[in-house]
Scaffold this active site. Structure first.
Site: not given
Length: 336
Positions: A13, A66, A131, A143, A179
């Site tokens: 979503t 998750v 990142k 990540k 941003v």
């Protein structure tokens, strides 16, 4: 490619999930099932209004987190392809709530890997971020861990007909919490807060992000990390493009932020190939023939010492192009 397939998207979503759903249902009307897996019932209800079941009978909505491995496994029963987009992604919030970010981004990734291994899934593509390259904040570190889990999963799949790959890209233009929507909102307040006047970022649209995932689904052999060739912008160009008539106030870099982002480090470059539209970082020990892969994709090793940094990029957005992209992809009523 996807007609007749059953696909599950985690974090379905979110901004990416909605655009992925829109594009897949348009391009592949004969898709057998598309499961939207997320934890927010309100967002699922709102998304169901955008894609009504009468018109899109192949769409399913599945409440779950998750972090809950059993629920993920249940959602993956009978699924052919998983697109893993669920994440806690806001850098300052992750810095303040580190364990919550780890539970979703790392443990959640492991749950997706295990569900794919146990449920007969054929293909998994996980979304990453710039990142994750040489991370200095917790979000990037989680990540990077997630990327490693998915790439290493190719080593434990045994005889399964299953492949895991990762796509890594920069800031998505207009995504929720990013941003550009923030600057558009600040225009009404008379001053635009700027973290640092020399800050740069990579830029990609949602459509380009979805196309990249579709490319990975079709072309991955397992273990690749795909990186797009995309332009950069500097923060002052963005500010002048969106709100040239108001003051720009320097507020300082937030915790965990970099001045410039990287998508390929100099160390990554040792295993990086140029495949035309994308760079591809390969695993150190792929479980397929490197020679055959290079020949199939006409891949060329990047030069020694190569790195892909938003501050030294050779492609940049100017004010005219920024305004065009904002009007096209974020706010059709945008006027400067």
């Amino acid at each position: 490619m996807l007609n007749g397939k059953k696909i599950l998207i985690t974090g379905g979503t979110g901004s990416f999930g909605k655009k992925f759903t829109e594009m897949v249902l348009t391009k592949y009307p004969d898709i057998k099932r598309l499961v939207i897996f997320s934890r927010d019932e309100l967002k699922q209800y709102e998304m169901a209004q955008m894609f009504p079941p009468v018109k899109y009978p192949q769409l399913r909505f599945f409440i779950g987190d998750v972090r809950d491995g059993e629920r993920v496994k249940r959602a993956c029963e009978g699924i052919d392809i998983i697109v893993h987009a669920a994440a806690l992604k806001h850098v300052p919030i992750a810095e303040y709530n580190p364990m919550e970010c780890i539970k979703t981004n790392v443990f959640g990734a492991e749950n997706v890997v295990n569900a794919a291994l146990d449920c007969g899934v054929k293909n998994v593509v996980a979304l990453s971020t710039d990142k994750a390259a040489a991370p200095i904040n917790l979000y990037g570190a989680t990540k990077l861990c997630s990327d490693k889990l998915f790439i290493a999963a190719n080593n434990i799949k045994g005889s399964r007909d299953l492949k895991f790959s990762v796509v890594r890209y920069g800031n998505v233009l207009g995504s929720r919490g990013s941003v550009v929507p923030f600057f558009l909102g600040q225009r009404k307040k008379g001053a635009l807060p700027i973290t640092h006047q020399e800050m740069t970022r990579f830029n990609i649209t949602l459509e380009e992000g979805v196309e990249m995932v579709l490319h990975a689904i079709e072309h991955s052999w397992g273990g690749e990390l795909f990186v797009p060739k995309i332009p950069s912008y500097d923060i002052m160009t963005l500010a002048r493009s969106i709100a040239p008539e108001i003051d720009h106030r320097i507020v300082g870099i937030r915790p965990g932020e970099k001045l410039h982002e990287e998508m390929i480090t100099e160390t990554d470059a040792l295993n990086t190939f140029d495949c035309g539209k994308y760079y591809v970082i390969l695993p150190t020990l792929p479980n397929w023939s490197l020679e055959n892969w290079v020949s199939t994709f006409n891949a060329k090793r990047v030069p020694e010492g190569f790195k892909y940094n938003s501050g030294t990029n050779d492609s940049w957005l100017d004010e005219t192009e920024v305004r065009r992209l904002v009007k096209l992809h974020v706010d059709p009523n945008f006027i400067v």
